[in-house]
Each structure stands twice: as structure tokens, then as C-alpha cells.
Design an enzyme around this catalytic site. Structure first.
Site, PDB file in Angstrom:
ATOM      1  N   GLU A  81      14.239  38.245  68.238  1.00 44.75           N
ATOM      2  CA  GLU A  81      15.165  37.837  69.306  1.00 44.75           C
ATOM      3  C   GLU A  81      14.486  36.881  70.293  1.00 44.75           C
ATOM      4  OE1 GLU A  81      18.241  37.731  69.861  1.00 44.75           O
ATOM      5  OE2 GLU A  81      18.799  38.920  68.131  1.00 44.75           O
TER       6      GLU A  81
HETATM    7  C1  LIG Z   1      10.979  43.346  61.653  1.00 42.88           C
HETATM    8  C2  LIG Z   1      11.646  42.021  61.804  1.00 42.88           C
HETATM    9  C3  LIG Z   1      13.027  41.936  61.763  1.00 42.88           C
HETATM   10  C4  LIG Z   1      13.667  40.697  61.874  1.00 42.88           C
HETATM   11  N1  LIG Z   1      15.033  40.618  61.761  1.00 42.88           N
HETATM   12  C5  LIG Z   1      15.622  39.395  61.699  1.00 42.88           C
HETATM   13  C6  LIG Z   1      17.019  39.262  61.412  1.00 42.88           C
HETATM   14  O1  LIG Z   1      17.730  40.253  61.251  1.00 42.88           O
HETATM   15  N2  LIG Z   1      17.537  38.014  61.310  1.00 42.88           N
HETATM   16  C7  LIG Z   1      16.794  36.894  61.473  1.00 42.88           C
HETATM   17  O2  LIG Z   1      17.320  35.791  61.353  1.00 42.88           O
HETATM   18  N3  LIG Z   1      15.462  36.976  61.765  1.00 42.88           N
HETATM   19  C8  LIG Z   1      14.872  38.197  61.872  1.00 42.88           C
HETATM   20  N4  LIG Z   1      13.529  38.291  62.140  1.00 42.88           N
HETATM   21  C9  LIG Z   1      12.755  37.086  62.327  1.00 42.88           C
HETATM   22  C10 LIG Z   1      12.361  36.857  63.775  1.00 42.88           C
HETATM   23  O3  LIG Z   1      13.478  36.490  64.523  1.00 42.88           O
HETATM   24  C11 LIG Z   1      11.234  35.800  63.782  1.00 42.88           C
HETATM   25  O4  LIG Z   1      10.077  36.436  63.267  1.00 42.88           O
HETATM   26  C12 LIG Z   1      10.999  35.238  65.175  1.00 42.88           C
HETATM   27  O5  LIG Z   1      12.066  34.428  65.571  1.00 42.88           O
HETATM   28  C13 LIG Z   1       9.711  34.411  65.239  1.00 42.88           C
HETATM   29  O6  LIG Z   1       9.683  33.479  64.202  1.00 42.88           O
HETATM   30  P1  LIG Z   1       8.376  33.386  63.277  1.00 42.88           P
HETATM   31  O7  LIG Z   1       8.059  34.736  62.803  1.00 42.88           O
HETATM   32  O8  LIG Z   1       8.584  32.332  62.279  1.00 42.88           O
HETATM   33  O9  LIG Z   1       7.231  32.972  64.277  1.00 42.88           O
HETATM   34  P2  LIG Z   1       6.924  31.457  64.742  1.00 42.88           P
HETATM   35  O10 LIG Z   1       8.170  30.782  65.166  1.00 42.88           O
HETATM   36  O11 LIG Z   1       6.080  30.794  63.705  1.00 42.88           O
HETATM   37  O12 LIG Z   1       6.025  31.722  66.032  1.00 42.88           O
HETATM   38  C14 LIG Z   1       4.624  32.024  65.947  1.00 42.88           C
HETATM   39  C15 LIG Z   1       4.056  31.948  67.369  1.00 42.88           C
HETATM   40  O13 LIG Z   1       4.209  30.607  67.867  1.00 42.88           O
HETATM   41  C16 LIG Z   1       4.926  30.622  69.094  1.00 42.88           C
HETATM   42  N5  LIG Z   1       5.799  29.452  69.123  1.00 42.88           N
HETATM   43  C17 LIG Z   1       6.655  29.040  68.177  1.00 42.88           C
HETATM   44  N6  LIG Z   1       7.302  27.943  68.579  1.00 42.88           N
HETATM   45  C18 LIG Z   1       6.857  27.656  69.819  1.00 42.88           C
HETATM   46  C19 LIG Z   1       7.151  26.630  70.776  1.00 42.88           C
HETATM   47  N7  LIG Z   1       8.058  25.682  70.544  1.00 42.88           N
HETATM   48  N8  LIG Z   1       6.477  26.666  71.941  1.00 42.88           N
HETATM   49  C20 LIG Z   1       5.572  27.615  72.195  1.00 42.88           C
HETATM   50  N9  LIG Z   1       5.254  28.605  71.339  1.00 42.88           N
HETATM   51  C21 LIG Z   1       5.894  28.622  70.168  1.00 42.88           C
HETATM   52  C22 LIG Z   1       5.709  31.925  69.114  1.00 42.88           C
HETATM   53  O14 LIG Z   1       5.957  32.362  70.442  1.00 42.88           O
HETATM   54  C23 LIG Z   1       4.791  32.860  68.341  1.00 42.88           C
HETATM   55  O15 LIG Z   1       3.861  33.443  69.224  1.00 42.88           O
HETATM   56  C24 LIG Z   1      12.881  39.533  62.070  1.00 42.88           C
HETATM   57  C25 LIG Z   1      11.491  39.632  62.159  1.00 42.88           C
HETATM   58  C26 LIG Z   1      10.870  40.843  62.013  1.00 42.88           C
HETATM   59  C27 LIG Z   1       9.359  40.900  62.080  1.00 42.88           C
END
Ligand SMILES: Cc1cc2nc3c(=O)[nH]c(=O)nc-3n(C[C@H](O)[C@H](O)[C@H](O)COP(=O)(O)OP(=O)(O)OC[C@H]3O[C@@H](n4cnc5c(N)ncnc54)[C@H](O)[C@@H]3O)c2cc1C
Length: 618
Positions: free
Chosen positions: A441
Site C-alpha cells: 500500500e
Molecule cells: C505480502 C505482500 C502482499 C502484497 N499484496 C499485493 C496485492 O494484493 N496487490 C498488488 O498489486 N501488490 C501487492 N503487493 C506488492 C506491494 O504493493 C509492493 O511490494 C510495493 O508496492 C513495493 O513495490 P516493490 O516490492 O516492487 O518495491 P520497489 O518499488 O522496488 O521499492 C524498493 C524500495 O525503493 C523505494 N522506492 C521505490 N521507488 C521510489 C521512488 N520513486 N522514490 C524513492 N524511493 C523509492 C521503496 O520505498 C522501497 O524502499 C504485495 C506485497 C507483499 C510483500
């Protein structure tokens, strides 16, 4: 001590004594409710949390979700619990009666959700995602879509998901590549893969309705070109019966550090045959539609953070009362061990957890209450004002309690000592479960940027400035209470320092250093959270002192410390006195650190940005 998940006395205090939410019952929309009935509902929610949800959560962590031949098997007992939950009216608490809802205020839902989520967040994922997916269909679907999908979802027969994330598109959702190919009959063929989809495959409902964010072939790159689709697991016939598979395949589940009772799935759309999607709302309005649920979804995750913080505190408190170690500081006697609650370091940790938990509770409920005010506002101006307050609070309500929940699970483990590190007690589970709330989220970093770059600047900075100056009324009352005078001075000092931060950011931006607000976004969020929690605690203490004064006057104890001490034997009265101690601890121990944090935010260091990639080793 029966309930180790949440403090029902404090929940009622915040709702009815501090916020006065019973006033909502005077408004026509909520006129069928009364404080008495609301309290009855709260005790029903409490029973369900303790008796059904919490034991299921402990089993769920041990057993874990099973995945075999593309099928996901939920924790035994989940389906029955879900049916009972729906039967109790908890899936649609705030919806109108004609949609099968109870028509409750959001703030009451927030309180019941603190209970449910403290008990079992994996279970609540079925609830929240189904509700949110159905809500989008209610708001943006056509009549046929509402009839075919929403009714069965709100009725608990079918569940829902939100499918945004892809391997290359996490925080950067605009990078997603799932495509929607236009068909002659007005439907779309969905092709692509999603990862991390909660409940993407499960056996709790008879059908799964996926809300999928995808790009119609040829539409613009980035978030602008995205559209939202309803994609059922099983095709739905016009009469509402289910037909063949719609070719949504679950290719696996994640093996996670926590949340073992919740399936986190990878889904493939259309690789085994055509997968039909139905446009929800208008083309290219996907992000706008998804963002509609953003405030409530983020608040819900914050409430989960609160739930875990509260459960960690109460488990630690309960354990520490029974654990005997060391001697009394006041009457040392090697032959007599005392409960560890007698040791200053344990007392400090407990009071810290208690004070944060109470302050965050009030902050989260206030935000939900502001959502109710938005709904019942009589003028457009009033509605807009409440809406801005909600917008301002949301990033703090999402990120601050979730970050604290990880810290408090750690503190709880520390209080349990070696036993905390074992699987004999659930506090190690709390730690493993809590972390993900800081990630999904919108990560904490994303919330920080939302606050620092959008919310603080709303209305040219007036919304934030007004919210801070609106705190003065409570502070003035607090200053009248002799025991709180110097604490109120400290609060006002920290608040004044915080109020200057936006102009520091503006100065940097004026000097061509707009990156500065990005660098300090997360520290700012923490400082804003500290000041807000301090204010909500101060407010609670003012109310508690008024109530205490009334009780003392009635019992002839106004100037009689001995009589007052005797009255403290009653848990209700000790709770009120505890509210004053909570704010003293928070302001006396946390806000001076916040002062330091704010000084660092203002200090102007750009080293992070200036450090060469090569110096990092990148
Ligand atoms: C248990 C679990 C359940 C989930 N359920 C759902 C679901 O039901 N539906 C769904 O669609 N998704 C779901 N997700 C996905 C979740 O929403 C994403 O993991 C989350 O949005 C972060 O994306 P990412 O993991 O690719 O991390 P990334 O986007 O790669 O981020 C990695 C790090 O980089 C930072 N970062 C990224 N972009 C920026 C920026 N522009 N500026 C500064 N910092 C940045 C972030 O803050 C983070 O610390 C789930 C994830 C988990 C682990």
C-alpha cells in the site's frame, strides 16, 4: 488479564470520551445508532477477535498456506470464519442497508478493525480486498456489473483482489506491461503476469473477482494510459451462474518471513487460453479509479500497524507481570525475586509502548472520524475542509503506526527475554508479520514523499499550518492543568519548530535544491507523527483529567491524595490516571528527540545527494 490484543477500555475512551463520536448518532444518517448499541457491537467484535480470529492466526502461522497443482489451500477454519464474519455484517459495516450493509460510521469500523486486525491480519486480507474490489465496482461499475459481481462479493460468496504489481512495476506502477486487447464485442483479452497478489488464488470463496490494472493496446505509457478491468476467475453467465475457467492461472505462492496465513500469489492472465476482462469505469482512468480506494486502504494498513503495536504491548505487559527476576530496588532482598515490571528499564519500555499505542489509536480514529465528517458535511466547503484533513493525515496514519509496529514487536521480544526468541510465544510472529505493513500500500518512503511533496504544500501550506494551529485550543486547556504545564510548553516548542519546516524546504527549492524535500521526506513524516501523537495524547489527558476531577469531587477526594490513591484501585479510574502518565512520558522522553530530528531536517546537509555513486560503491 483476559484480552492481550487491544485495550477495550481505551478504545471506548477514545471513541466516546475523547472524540465524542456518539454525536454522530444525532445526524439523520446515523440516527438508528446509539452509544449503547455501538458499545454492544464493539463487544461482539471483541469476542469474535479473541475466540475465532486470534487462534486461527496462530494456527495459520504454524501451518501456512499450501499450494499444490495450481491450487491454494487456505488455513483450515478460514472458510467457516469468513462465513460467520459475513453473517455478522462485518464485511460491509459502512455500506448502506440496500447493499447488505449496516450503515455504521467509519470510526466505529476503525475500532472494530483494530480488534480484528490485532487478532488476525491474514484473515482480514480476505475481508479488505474483497470489500475494496466490490467497492470499486459499486462506484464505477455499470448496473449489470454491480448485479453480476458486486452483490455476490458483498454477500460473501465471492472474494476479490487488487492486481497492480508486476516484477518491473512495484512502486512505479506506471511501468506495468499487462495489456488489454480490444475485442469486437466490447470486452478485452487480458495478457500478462502479476506478482505479489494477495488471495489471487484461494478456496474461501466460490469465485475470485480480480480488479486488474492494465494498458489497452496503443494507449500512452506511464500511469496515464492505464485502465481498470474486472477479470473473474470463472466466467460469469448473464444469469449470475459461473461457467468455464477464464484462464487466470496461479503460477506459485511466495514463501514469506511472515503472514503465513495469507496467500501471496503470482498470476498469469491468458497464457492458457483467452482471458476476458471487462472495462471498469472509463478507459485510461485506471489510476484515478484505483486511487479512489487509496485513502481507506492506506488507513486500514495503518490500523493493522496499530493492532500489532497494541498486541505486542499487551502481551509484553502480561508476560512481565508474571516473570520474576532480580530484587526490588526499594527493598532489596536476595531471597525474594520481584516481577520484572518493578525494574525501571522494563517500566520505561512498557510506558513507551503504552503511550505510542494510545496516541496512534486516537490519531487513526480521528482520521476515520474526519472521513465521517466528510460524508455528513452540510456544505461543500465543510466537506472539502474535512477531505483535506484526511488527505494530510493519511500518509502519517499509514506509515507511522506500521513502522512503530515493527519496533514494538522487537520491544516485546526483548521484554520476554530468551522466551521471546522462541516460538512458544506469539511475539516473534508479530515481528515477522509486521514488517510487510511498511511495504505494501505504498512503502514508508513513498508515504514520506506524499507528505513532504504534496500534502504539506496543500492550499499553499495552509492546510498543514491550520492543522498545527488548531492544536492550540487543547494545548491551552492542558496548560491549565498544573501537572501538565511544563509538558505543554515542550509540546508547543516542538510544534513551533515543526511549523517552520515547510519554509526551510521552500528556501532550498528556491536555491535550486528541490531534492532537499525528497531527502528529508521520511524524517519529516516521523516528526509529524511524533507531534500528532503528542497532541492526541495531550487531548486525551485533558479529557481524562476533567473526568478524574469530577470523580474526585463526587467522592470528596479533591484535595485528598490518600483518598485519590484508594480510588485508583478501580481499573477505570487508574486508566484515566494512566492517560496523564502516557502524555507525560511521550512529551518528556520522545519530543526532545523530535526536536533533534527537526533540527537535523532543517540543518541543510546534502551529503546523501552529493556522495558520488562510486563512493557508495554503486
Ligand atoms: C505480502 C505482500 C502482499 C502484497 N499484496 C499485493 C496485492 O494484493 N496487490 C498488488 O498489486 N501488490 C501487492 N503487493 C506488492 C506491494 O504493493 C509492493 O511490494 C510495493 O508496492 C513495493 O513495490 P516493490 O516490492 O516492487 O518495491 P520497489 O518499488 O522496488 O521499492 C524498493 C524500495 O525503493 C523505494 N522506492 C521505490 N521507488 C521510489 C521512488 N520513486 N522514490 C524513492 N524511493 C523509492 C521503496 O520505498 C522501497 O524502499 C504485495 C506485497 C507483499 C510483500
Amino acid at each position: 488479564m483476559a484480552n492481550l490484543l487491544f485495550d477495550d477500555r481505551d478504545i471506548k475512551f477514545v471513541l466516546f470520551d475523547q472524540l465524542g463520536v456518539q454525536k454522530l448518532c444525532e445526524v439523520e444518517k446515523y440516527s438508528e445508532w446509539s452509544q449503547k448499541v455501538l458499545e454492544m457491537l464493539l463487544s461482539e467484535a471483541q469476542k469474535f477477535s479473541e475466540k475465532v480470529l486470534f487462534p486461527l492466526n496462530i494456527d495459520g502461522d504454524k501451518d501456512g498456506i499450501k499450494f499444490e497443482n495450481g491450487k491454494v489451500f487456505s488455513i483450515p477454519g478460514t472458510k467457516k470464519a469468513y462465513e460467520d464474519f459475513v453473517e455478522g455484517g462485518w464485511l460491509t459495516p459502512c455500506e448502506e442497508e440496500e447493499l447488505g450493509g449496516q450503515g455504521l460510521p467509519h470510526v466505529i469500523m476503525a475500532a472494530t478493525h483494530e480488534m480484528f486486525m490485532a487478532a488476525n491480519f491474514p484473515f482480514m486480507c480476505y475481508v479488505n480486498l474483497t470489500h475494496d474490489a466490490a467497492k470499486l465496482i459499486e462506484l464505477f461499475g455499470n448496473e449489470a456489473q454491480k448485479k453480476l459481481y458486486m452483490e455476490k462479493m458483498y454477500g460473501g460468496e465471492w472474494t476479490g483482489t487488487m492486481c497492480l504489481t508486476e516484477p518491473q512495476a512495484g512502486s512505479d506502477v506506471g511501468a506495468l506491461t499487462t495489456k488489454a486487447v480490444r475485442k469486437d464485442d466490447g470486452t478485452f483479452a487480458i495478457e500478462g503476469s502479476k506478482i505479489f497478489i494477495t488471495n489471487g488464488e484461494q478456496d474461501v470463496g466460490d469465485n475470485i473477482i480480480h480488479i486488474v490494472l492494465a494498458r489497452i493496446e496503443g494507449d500512452a505509457p506511464g500511469t496515464k494510459g492505464l485502465s481498470t478491468f474486472i477479470v473473474p476467475k470463472y466466467c460469469v453467465n448473464d444469469d449470475g451462474s459461473t461457467g468455464d475457467s477464464n484462464n487466470v492461472t496461479c503460477t506459485g505462492i511466495e514463501h514469506k518471513m511472515g503472514l503465513h496465513g495469507s496467500p501471496t500469489t503470482s498470476l498469469s492472465f491468458g497464457d492458457k487460453g483467452e482471458c476476458i476482462g471487462y472495462l471498469l469505469g472509463k478507459e485510461q482512468e485506471g489510476i484515478r479509479i484505483m486511487f479512489h480506494m487509496m485513502n481507506s486502504s492506506r488507513l486500514e494498513v495503518g490500523i493493522w500497524g496499530q493492532g500489532i503495536s497494541s498486541a505486542s504491548y499487551l502481551h509484553a505487559l502480561n508476560y512481565s507481570k508474571d516473570r520474576l527476576q532480580g530484587q526490588s530496588l526499594e527493598n532489596p532482598d536476595p531471597a525474594t525475586q520481584v516481577s520484572i515490571t518493578k525494574h525501571p528499564d522494563i517500566r520505561r519500555t512498557l510506558l513507551m509502548m503504552k503511550s505510542y499505542t494510545e496516541g496512534m489509536r486516537a490519531m487513526l480514529y480521528y482520521c476515520s472520524y474526519a472521513m465521517d465528517q466528510e460524508v455528513i458535511a452540510e456544505t461543500e466547503e465543510e466537506r472539502k475542509n474535512w477531505s483535506k484533513i484526511v488527505s494530510l493525515l493519511i500518509p502519517v496514519c499509514k506509515a507511522y503506526p506500521t513502522e512503530k509496529s515493527v519496533e514494538f514487536a522487537l520491544h516485546a521480544i526483548q521484554i520476554y527475554g530468551g522466551y521471546g526468541y522462541t516460538q512458544e510465544y506469539p511475539v516473534e510472529q508479530f515481528l515477522r508479520d509486521s514488517k510487510v505493513a511498511c511495504i505494501f500500500e505504498g512503502t514508508t518512503g513513498i508515504q514520506g514523499m506524499d507528505l513532504a511533496l504534496r500534502k504539506i504544500g496543500m492550499g499553499k501550506g495552509k492546510v498543514f499550518a491550520d492543522f498545527l494551529s488548531g492544536m492550540d485550543e487543547i494545548a491551552e486547556k492542558a496548560k491549565e492543568i498544573p501537572a501538565l504545564e511544563k509538558y505543554t510548553d515542550q509540546f508547543m516548542k516542538t510544534k513551533a519548530a515543526l511549523a517552520e519546516v515547510p519554509s526551510v524546504f521552500a528556501d532550498h527549492a528556491g536555491n535550486g535544491e528541490s531534492v532537499y524535500s525528497f531527502l528529508q521526506a521520511t524524517p519529516l513524516l516521523e516528526a509529524v507523527g511524533d507531534v500528532m501523537v503528542a497532541w492526541f495524547l495531550l487531548w486525551g489527558a485533558v479529557v481524562a483529567q476533567e473526568k478524574l476531577d469530577g470523580i474526585y469531587a463526587k467522592k470528596g477526594a479533591t484535595d485528598d491524595p490518600e483518598k485519590q490513591a484508594k480510588l485508583m484501585k478501580k481499573a477505570d479510574i487508574a486508566h484515566l490516571a494512566g492517560k496523564i502518565q502516557s502524555v507525560k512520558f511521550f512529551i518528556g522522553n520522545i519530543l526532545p528527540i523530535t526536536d533533534g530530528r527537526i533540527s537535523a531536517i532543517k540543518w541543510g546537509d546534502l551529503s546523501t545527494w552529493e556522495t558520488l555513486d562510486k563512493s557508495f560503491g554503486i
